[in-house]
Each structure stands twice: as structure tokens, then as C-alpha cells.
Motif scaffolding. Structure first.
Motif, short mmCIF file in Angstrom:
data_model
loop_
_atom_site.label_atom_id
_atom_site.label_comp_id
_atom_site.label_asym_id
_atom_site.label_seq_id
_atom_site.Cartn_x
_atom_site.Cartn_y
_atom_site.Cartn_z
N GLY A 49 0.82 -1.20 0.00
CA GLY A 49 0.00 0.00 0.00
C GLY A 49 0.86 1.25 0.00
O GLY A 49 2.08 1.20 0.15
N GLY A 50 0.20 2.40 -0.18
CA GLY A 50 0.92 3.65 -0.18
C GLY A 50 0.08 4.76 -0.75
O GLY A 50 -1.12 4.62 -0.93
N LEU A 51 0.76 5.87 -1.03
CA LEU A 51 0.10 7.03 -1.61
C LEU A 51 0.44 7.08 -3.09
O LEU A 51 1.62 6.99 -3.46
N TYR A 98 -7.01 -1.86 2.58
CA TYR A 98 -7.28 -3.06 1.79
C TYR A 98 -6.89 -4.29 2.61
O TYR A 98 -5.77 -4.35 3.17
N TYR A 99 -7.80 -5.26 2.64
CA TYR A 99 -7.62 -6.48 3.43
C TYR A 99 -7.57 -7.71 2.53
O TYR A 99 -8.38 -7.85 1.60
N CYS A 100 -6.68 -8.60 2.86
CA CYS A 100 -6.60 -9.91 2.24
C CYS A 100 -7.40 -10.88 3.11
O CYS A 100 -7.38 -10.77 4.34
N THR A 106 -3.68 -2.95 4.61
CA THR A 106 -2.66 -2.02 4.14
C THR A 106 -3.38 -0.81 3.54
O THR A 106 -4.37 -0.95 2.82
N GLN A 107 -2.88 0.38 3.85
CA GLN A 107 -3.55 1.62 3.46
C GLN A 107 -3.19 2.00 2.03
O GLN A 107 -2.01 2.02 1.65
N VAL A 108 -4.21 2.32 1.25
CA VAL A 108 -4.03 2.87 -0.09
C VAL A 108 -4.69 4.25 -0.11
O VAL A 108 -5.87 4.39 0.25
N THR A 109 -3.93 5.25 -0.50
CA THR A 109 -4.44 6.62 -0.53
C THR A 109 -4.24 7.22 -1.91
O THR A 109 -3.12 7.22 -2.43
#
Length: 124
Positions: free
Chosen positions: A9-11, A94-96, A118-121
Motif C-alpha cells: 500500500g501507499g500514496l 485493503y484487506y486480504c 494495508t492503506q491505499v491513498t
């Protein structure tokens, strides 16, 4: 028991791409249906994509169809989500998830194991 750990994840700017990964350990990964879900602030967790144990059957939410691709590598116990043409409304954790079944469903209740997310921005 199955342990799931998401990464990637990320920006990212609108229109960009990211690939999420999920490393699985524990129970036999290759026999389990897997899925990706996401949860935005103040909203319920929602289905994104799912894949059967052998990768033959894949399912997508309408909101991501044509932009996201789910895949898996059973030899490496890995699940992936390739995301492209990202939009601000894709911003979420987002989750698996894994199910004990060999196929994969589209509801939260259909899964038995979850990662931490995990964060998605995607800024607007």
C-alpha cells in the motif's frame, strides 16, 4: 489456522498504479479461495475481488472491473491485487482474506481469515 500479511500500500496519484501483495502461511494455501476487501473511513468493508483456489474463477466488484486484477501464486503462497487507473474513491484500507472453501465468495461473512490491512491513498 492461516496467517495473512498484506503489503504494497501507499500514496499514489490519481491514474497511477499499485500492486498489493498478501503473504499466507499456516493451513494449505493452495486449496483456499482468496479475496481482497477494502474499507474506507466511515464505511462498511466491501468486496473488491476474489479468486478460486486454482485461479480459474475470478470475481470483481463493478467499481473495479477493468482496472484491478487479482492473481495468486500457490507455489509461493502469495496473493496479489494489481490496481491501475486509481481514483480517489479507491482510497481505503485493503484487506486480504481466505476461506476454508476452494471457491471464493463476495461477502465478508464468507471468509474465515483476515489480514491486518494495508492503506491505499489516492488524493483528489
Amino acid at each position: 489456522q492461516v496467517q495473512l500479511v498484506e503489503s504494497g500500500g501507499g500514496l499514489v496519484q490519481a491514474g497511477g498504479s499499485l500492486r498489493l501483495s498478501c503473504a499466507a502461511s499456516g493451513r494449505t494455501f493452495g486449496g483456499s479461495g482468496m479475496g481482497w476487501f477494502r474499507q474506507a473511513p466511515g464505511k462498511e468493508r466491501e468486496f473488491v475481488a476474489a479468486i478460486s483456489w486454482n485461479g480459474v474463477r475470478r470475481y470483481y466488484a463493478n467499481s473495479v472491473k477493468g482496472r484491478f486484477t487479482i492473481s495468486r501464486d500457490n507455489a509461493k503462497n502469495m496473493l496479489y491485487l494489481q490496481m491501475s487507473s486509481l481514483k480517489p474513491e479507491d482510497t481505503a484500507v485493503y484487506y486480504c482474506a481466505a476461506t476454508r472453501l476452494d471457491d471464493a465468495g463476495t461477502t465478508v461473512g464468507g471468509y474465515d481469515y483476515w489480514g491486518q490491512g494495508t492503506q491505499v491513498t489516492v488524493p483528489s
